[in-house]
Design a protein around this motif. Structure first.
Motif, PDB file in Angstrom:
ATOM      1  N   ARG A   3    -112.472  23.438 -28.353  1.00 59.52           N
ATOM      2  CA  ARG A   3    -112.203  24.753 -28.918  1.00 59.52           C
ATOM      3  C   ARG A   3    -113.268  25.031 -29.974  1.00 59.52           C
ATOM      4  NH1 ARG A   3    -109.302  27.820 -25.835  1.00 59.52           N
ATOM      5  NH2 ARG A   3    -108.868  29.148 -27.642  1.00 59.52           N
ATOM      6  N   LYS A   4    -113.742  26.257 -30.019  1.00 60.88           N
ATOM      7  CA  LYS A   4    -114.907  26.514 -30.874  1.00 60.88           C
ATOM      8  C   LYS A   4    -114.602  26.452 -32.363  1.00 60.88           C
ATOM      9  CE  LYS A   4    -114.955  31.598 -31.075  1.00 60.88           C
ATOM     10  NZ  LYS A   4    -115.782  32.791 -30.765  1.00 60.88           N
ATOM     11  N   ASP A   5    -113.329  26.402 -32.741  1.00 62.55           N
ATOM     12  CA  ASP A   5    -112.979  26.265 -34.154  1.00 62.55           C
ATOM     13  C   ASP A   5    -112.671  24.819 -34.528  1.00 62.55           C
ATOM     14  OD1 ASP A   5    -110.635  26.020 -32.742  1.00 62.55           O
ATOM     15  OD2 ASP A   5    -109.482  27.440 -33.953  1.00 62.55           O
ATOM     16  N   GLN A   6    -112.989  23.867 -33.635  1.00 65.41           N
ATOM     17  CA  GLN A   6    -112.672  22.465 -33.897  1.00 65.41           C
ATOM     18  C   GLN A   6    -113.906  21.568 -33.849  1.00 65.41           C
ATOM     19  OE1 GLN A   6    -109.499  21.477 -31.164  1.00 65.41           O
ATOM     20  NE2 GLN A   6    -107.975  22.643 -32.325  1.00 65.41           N
ATOM     21  N   ILE A   7    -115.061  22.118 -34.185  1.00 69.14           N
ATOM     22  CA  ILE A   7    -116.304  21.357 -34.166  1.00 69.14           C
ATOM     23  C   ILE A   7    -116.305  20.324 -35.291  1.00 69.14           C
ATOM     24  CG2 ILE A   7    -118.812  21.519 -34.447  1.00 69.14           C
ATOM     25  CD1 ILE A   7    -118.579  24.394 -33.309  1.00 69.14           C
ATOM     26  N   LYS A   8    -116.750  19.114 -34.979  1.00 67.54           N
ATOM     27  CA  LYS A   8    -116.902  18.056 -35.975  1.00 67.54           C
ATOM     28  C   LYS A   8    -118.392  17.851 -36.273  1.00 67.54           C
ATOM     29  CE  LYS A   8    -112.522  17.213 -36.140  1.00 67.54           C
ATOM     30  NZ  LYS A   8    -111.739  17.629 -37.329  1.00 67.54           N
ATOM     31  N   LEU A   9    -118.695  17.445 -37.511  1.00 65.15           N
ATOM     32  CA  LEU A   9    -120.082  17.240 -37.914  1.00 65.15           C
ATOM     33  C   LEU A   9    -120.260  15.860 -38.533  1.00 65.15           C
ATOM     34  CD1 LEU A   9    -120.791  20.724 -39.555  1.00 65.15           C
ATOM     35  CD2 LEU A   9    -121.355  19.992 -37.222  1.00 65.15           C
ATOM     36  N   ALA A  10    -121.518  15.398 -38.532  1.00 63.18           N
ATOM     37  CA  ALA A  10    -121.850  14.099 -39.115  1.00 63.18           C
ATOM     38  C   ALA A  10    -122.095  14.279 -40.603  1.00 63.18           C
ATOM     39  CB  ALA A  10    -123.071  13.506 -38.432  1.00 63.18           C
ATOM     40  N   THR A  11    -121.051  14.183 -41.387  1.00 64.77           N
ATOM     41  CA  THR A  11    -121.163  14.380 -42.825  1.00 64.77           C
ATOM     42  C   THR A  11    -120.126  13.537 -43.547  1.00 64.77           C
ATOM     43  OG1 THR A  11    -121.140  16.051 -44.591  1.00 64.77           O
ATOM     44  CG2 THR A  11    -119.617  16.381 -42.771  1.00 64.77           C
ATOM     45  N   ALA A  12    -120.447  13.164 -44.792  1.00 62.81           N
ATOM     46  CA  ALA A  12    -119.533  12.326 -45.570  1.00 62.81           C
ATOM     47  C   ALA A  12    -119.280  12.969 -46.930  1.00 62.81           C
ATOM     48  CB  ALA A  12    -120.109  10.927 -45.743  1.00 62.81           C
ATOM     49  N   PRO A  13    -118.474  14.021 -46.973  1.00 65.39           N
ATOM     50  CA  PRO A  13    -118.151  14.651 -48.257  1.00 65.39           C
ATOM     51  C   PRO A  13    -116.956  13.974 -48.920  1.00 65.39           C
ATOM     52  CG  PRO A  13    -117.141  15.886 -46.481  1.00 65.39           C
ATOM     53  CD  PRO A  13    -117.867  14.730 -45.835  1.00 65.39           C
ATOM     54  N   GLY A  14    -116.760  14.299 -50.189  1.00 64.71           N
ATOM     55  CA  GLY A  14    -115.534  13.885 -50.863  1.00 64.71           C
ATOM     56  C   GLY A  14    -115.557  12.481 -51.409  1.00 64.71           C
ATOM     57  N   PRO A  15    -116.018  12.283 -52.653  1.00 60.18           N
ATOM     58  CA  PRO A  15    -115.945  10.951 -53.267  1.00 60.18           C
ATOM     59  C   PRO A  15    -114.529  10.392 -53.199  1.00 60.18           C
ATOM     60  CG  PRO A  15    -117.231  12.448 -54.645  1.00 60.18           C
ATOM     61  CD  PRO A  15    -116.619  13.287 -53.555  1.00 60.18           C
ATOM     62  N   GLY A  16    -114.432   9.138 -52.833  1.00 60.29           N
ATOM     63  CA  GLY A  16    -113.130   8.495 -52.678  1.00 60.29           C
ATOM     64  C   GLY A  16    -112.655   8.446 -51.245  1.00 60.29           C
ATOM     65  N   ASN A  17    -113.229   9.281 -50.377  1.00 60.12           N
ATOM     66  CA  ASN A  17    -112.887   9.197 -48.958  1.00 60.12           C
ATOM     67  C   ASN A  17    -113.364   7.869 -48.385  1.00 60.12           C
ATOM     68  OD1 ASN A  17    -111.614  11.660 -48.851  1.00 60.12           O
ATOM     69  ND2 ASN A  17    -113.422  12.776 -48.125  1.00 60.12           N
ATOM     70  N   LYS A  18    -112.637   7.383 -47.405  1.00 64.20           N
ATOM     71  CA  LYS A  18    -112.913   6.062 -46.846  1.00 64.20           C
ATOM     72  C   LYS A  18    -113.871   6.140 -45.654  1.00 64.20           C
ATOM     73  CE  LYS A  18    -110.150   4.278 -49.847  1.00 64.20           C
ATOM     74  NZ  LYS A  18    -110.726   3.550 -51.010  1.00 64.20           N
ATOM     75  N   VAL A  19    -114.671   5.093 -45.512  1.00 64.58           N
ATOM     76  CA  VAL A  19    -115.604   4.962 -44.391  1.00 64.58           C
ATOM     77  C   VAL A  19    -115.017   3.938 -43.427  1.00 64.58           C
ATOM     78  CG1 VAL A  19    -117.936   4.326 -43.683  1.00 64.58           C
ATOM     79  CG2 VAL A  19    -117.564   5.519 -45.863  1.00 64.58           C
ATOM     80  N   VAL A  20    -114.754   4.380 -42.198  1.00 71.08           N
ATOM     81  CA  VAL A  20    -114.085   3.529 -41.214  1.00 71.08           C
ATOM     82  C   VAL A  20    -115.019   3.271 -40.036  1.00 71.08           C
ATOM     83  CG1 VAL A  20    -112.067   3.233 -39.746  1.00 71.08           C
ATOM     84  CG2 VAL A  20    -111.884   4.586 -41.854  1.00 71.08           C
ATOM     85  N   LEU A  21    -115.220   2.008 -39.716  1.00 73.90           N
ATOM     86  CA  LEU A  21    -115.966   1.616 -38.522  1.00 73.90           C
ATOM     87  C   LEU A  21    -114.948   1.264 -37.453  1.00 73.90           C
ATOM     88  CD1 LEU A  21    -118.751   0.954 -37.274  1.00 73.90           C
ATOM     89  CD2 LEU A  21    -118.508  -1.366 -38.189  1.00 73.90           C
ATOM     90  N   PHE A  22    -115.019   1.926 -36.309  1.00 71.78           N
ATOM     91  CA  PHE A  22    -114.036   1.647 -35.271  1.00 71.78           C
ATOM     92  C   PHE A  22    -114.684   1.587 -33.898  1.00 71.78           C
ATOM     93  CE2 PHE A  22    -114.199   6.183 -35.649  1.00 71.78           C
ATOM     94  CZ  PHE A  22    -113.718   6.784 -34.499  1.00 71.78           C
ATOM     95  N   GLY A  23    -114.024   0.853 -32.998  1.00 67.71           N
ATOM     96  CA  GLY A  23    -114.588   0.606 -31.672  1.00 67.71           C
ATOM     97  C   GLY A  23    -114.893  -0.860 -31.501  1.00 67.71           C
TER      98      GLY A  23
END
Length: 751
Positions: free
Chosen positions: A199-219
């Motif tokens: 859906r055109k309103d559900q695009i995801k981007l490669a960005t890391a905003p928001g100090p305190g947000n967690k970085v998750v490696l998965f797969g």
């Protein structure tokens, strides 16, 4: 081995480091030292070496690629352009399509099965990272001569790798190319394309905003396979004697990737992903630096938390590993439980390895020691930019002067047709495509050997609202044309892909490209590259189709011998109603056969010159972008109004091959009269902006009026029917004989 921490790097400024072995130049290494104010640690050196590699940084091509932005046509459909993992275009009814093509050339020569398989896996993850469900793949393949031992070693493994990975993922392979030319001996081209829907309103981007947000490696877990693989293999001259230095090719697990696809889609649906990046070339190095650089600017990562398949891996190896089937997400602390629960549901390992900061630094630790402390943008976005010298190849004028006019014209056009139709390039590719599942998931509307692949949208997306819309895709390229004139050659590749989409009844919307060239350190290669990019940018502006992204693949050569410059162009189009699609070929008897466009005596770089005489010289066919645009408009309107019963583009081999393939599509013959006075030119010229169509007699007047309105030449050739291809006064070949020649080409070589 002592841990090379930031503190130790400060205390041992003169310690020798293996930067040259990692592909860095002296001045590049010195620049890293200037950025950091000290020597880099081993881990920092690993990051900069892969991120500043040719494959990741585009350091030799950036100055030319900017034209795709400065010359970009206005496009209401473009939602996400260059700079992200893949481009996104609006295809109507609230839907968007994301698509991209990339190379996996050198890995596919080293280990054909895994090289090609992981090429598919990598491009699929690019599409996943945009928030989309991957719905189809295509591949553009080029090998040396079909009868060469090198080709017989590489091709079966490449096809098997593509088939295995794509079929296991349940993705239809709906099109592409298989081309043979001696210039690709020792350096095959394996270019993989994937398309996804969202859906055109559900695009995801490669960005890391928001100090305190967690970085998750998965797969998948990180292993030693593919350490520096694509980033190193694709960033240096490819020579047989470098075998001992080649890193391991990545090893793919399509079953894990299938779980990863479904897991990502549920994560998106639950809205628990702030930013996301796939791990492809450069692995953790790329994902962390790019996410941080595009976000708040900082990130802290504990490399001890990275799940490993091999516990003996050092930090540098973890950072450079290109193990497949891995993603990195940025998640708010409140959403971590939901994120982990979804990963657990799909049996996808997931680990929090760090968090976003606003420090402007990427900081990594190992065993409690800081081993990386860099400004992430300097690795991700501020690598070296070279304005490489370039000049026209020394023999270019002589090559262009040696035109096909001196070649003897054939006395027997029937024999010429059968020779070309049975050649590896023009023969049936069923030996290859039968190994791919073209119809899995049940949404394929058109697939090989159609001119373009086509998918219905609504049924491709579970739970989607009903729509009649579809998307069409085609890839094309011609290295011989580009060798004769790289500017025109790139435009002809775009024109053919654009035309192949148009003959299905779809409207071309956007472009992706994979630019395959020799060494950028060779001024003659850089001239070819600069001319091809200039030609493609100019043509996209004229045709009104923006470049959404793609890939540059340099160093495609063995020793000092480069491949022909080979820009491969992918075009995506949209059709309002897939029920109105136009199939390739002649569906029944009694239809009027028409030739659209203008035919000139154009044989430079042609299949006739290549197959019959082994000749390459002269100039390629003239480019007429306005004629291509007018032809596409006629085809789209005619399809929407139901005026066309069949259509086929004219390209390699000219009208003769188009007529033969149209007869072979459903076993219906035809009887035609050539419109010109020179039968050889009429049949085998490769003039562009042409198409073969068939219409019902009662639709002819309306179709002819449409051609007049758009100023597209339309010549009546004859009628469909019978069991032979008959060209009055020239040749008469039973369809059964055409089929025997056409289908035996590849089995004759590969069994």
């Amino acid at each position: 081995m002592a841990l090379d921490s930031v503190k130790r790097a400060q205390e041992t400024p003169e310690e020798r480091q293996p930067y040259a072995e990692l592909g860095m130049k002296d001045d590049e290494y010195q620049r890293v030292r200037e950025i950091l104010g000290r020597r880099p640690t081993g881990s920092e050196l690993a990051i900069y070496s892969v991120m500043w590699s040719e494959h990741c940084s585009y350091k030799s091509s950036k100055v030319h690629l900017r034209q795709f932005g400065t010359k970009a046509p206005e496009s209401e459909a473009l939602l996400v352009g260059m700079g992200e993992n893949a481009g996104v275009v609006d295809v109507g009814d609230g839907w968007a399509a994301t698509f991209k093509i990339e190379s996996h050339n050198h890995p596919s020569y080293v280990e054909p099965h895994q090289g090609a398989a992981t090429g598919v896996g990598g491009i699929v993850r690019d599409i996943m990272s945009m928030g989309a469900r991957p719905v189809a793949v295509m591949d553009s393949l080029r090998f040396g001569g079909a009868d060469q031992p090198d080709t017989r070693r590489v091709l079966p493994g490449v096809v098997e790798g593509i088939s295995h990975y794509g079929n296991c993922l349940g993705l239809p392979n709906i099109g592409g190319e298989v081309v043979f030319d001696p210039c690709y001996i020792g350096n095959p081209l394996v270019n993989a394309l994937c398309v996804g829907l969202l859906r055109k309103d559900q695009i995801k981007l490669a960005t890391a905003p928001g100090p305190g947000n967690k970085v998750v490696l998965f797969g998948a877990r990180t292993g030693a396979d593919g350490i520096g693989g694509a980033s190193v293999l694709a960033s240096a001259t490819f020579e047989d004697e470098s075998q001992a230095k080649r890193p391991a090719v990545q090893v793919g697990d399509p079953f894990m990737e299938k779980l990863l696809i479904e897991c990502c889609l549920e994560l998106y649906q639950a809205d628990v992903v702030v930013g996301i990046q796939d791990l492809g070339a450069a692995g953790v190095s790329c994902a962390t630096t790019e996410l941080a650089a595009k976000g708040t600017g900082g990130m802290r990562v504990d490399l001890n938390l990275v799940p490993l398949r091999d516990p003996s891996l050092r930090p540098e190896e973890i950072l450079m590993s290109e193990s497949q089937e891995r993603m990195m997400a940025v998640v708010t602390p409140d959403d971590i439980p939901a994120f982990m629960a979804i990963c657990d549901k799909w049996d996808v390992p997931a680990t929090v390895i760090g968090e976003v900061t606003d420090s402007g630094r990427l900081v990594m630790t190992w065993d409690g020691e800081v081993i990386v402390d860099i400004p992430p943008g300097t690795a991700a976005d501020e690598g070296p930019v070279y304005e490489r010298p370039f000049h026209e190849p020394a023999g270019q004028a002589a090559l262009n002067a040696d035109g096909p006019e001196r070649l003897p014209r054939p006395a027997d056009l029937r024999e010429t047709l059968l020779t070309l139709l049975g050649s590896p390039n023009l023969g049936s590719k069923e030996w290859v495509t039968s190994q791919y599942d073209r119809y899995v998931r049940g949404n394929t509307v058109l697939a090989q050997p159609a001119d373009a692949g086509m998918l219905r949208i609504s049924e491709a997306m579970p739970g989607a609202e009903e729509t009649t819309r579809g998307i069409a895709l085609a890839t094309d390229g011609n290295g011989r044309y580009a060798r004769l004139d790289p500017y025109s050659g790139a435009q002809l590749a775009l024109s053919e892909a654009y035309r192949n989409v148009a003959v299905t009844g779809a409207k071309p919307l956007a472009v992706t490209n994979c630019l395959n060239f020799g060494s950028p350190e060779d001024p003659e290669v850089m001239w070819q590259f600069s001319e091809a990019v200039r030609g493609l940018a100019d043509a996209c502006r004229t045709l009104g189709v923006p470049v959404t992204g793609g890939n540059v693949s340099f160093y495609n050569q063995t020793g000092s011998t480069a491949i022909n410059p080979t820009p491969v162009i992918g075009v995506l189009g949209v059709i309002d109603d897939v029920a109105r699609r136009v199939r390739s070929g002649f569906p029944e008897a009694g239809l009027r056969v028409l030739l659209l466009g203008e035919t000139r005596e154009e044989f430079g770089g042609s299949e006739w010159a290549h197959v019959v005489h082994g000749h390459l010289g002269g100039l390629p066919p003239q480019v007429n972008l306005e004629a291509e645009r007018a032809l596409a408009a006629v085809l789209a309107e005619a399809a929407a109004r139901g005026l066309l019963e069949g259509s086929h583009d004219l390209s390699d081999g000219g009208l003769a091959i188009a007529l033969a393939e149209a007869c072979l599509s459903r076993g219906v013959g035809c009887t035609v009269t050539l419109p010109g006075e020179d039968a050889f030119t009429d049949l085998f010229s490769e003039s562009a902006a042409r198409a073969l169509v068939c219409v019902r007699p009662d639709a002819f007047d309306a179709f002819a009026e449409l051609c007049v309105r758009h100023e597209v030449p339309c010549s009546g050739l004859g009628l469909t029917g019978g069991d032979a291809l008959v060209v009055e006064g020239v040749l008469d070949v039973p369809v059964a004989e055409l089929r025997e020649a056409h289908t035996s080409a590849l089995p004759r070589v590969f069994g």
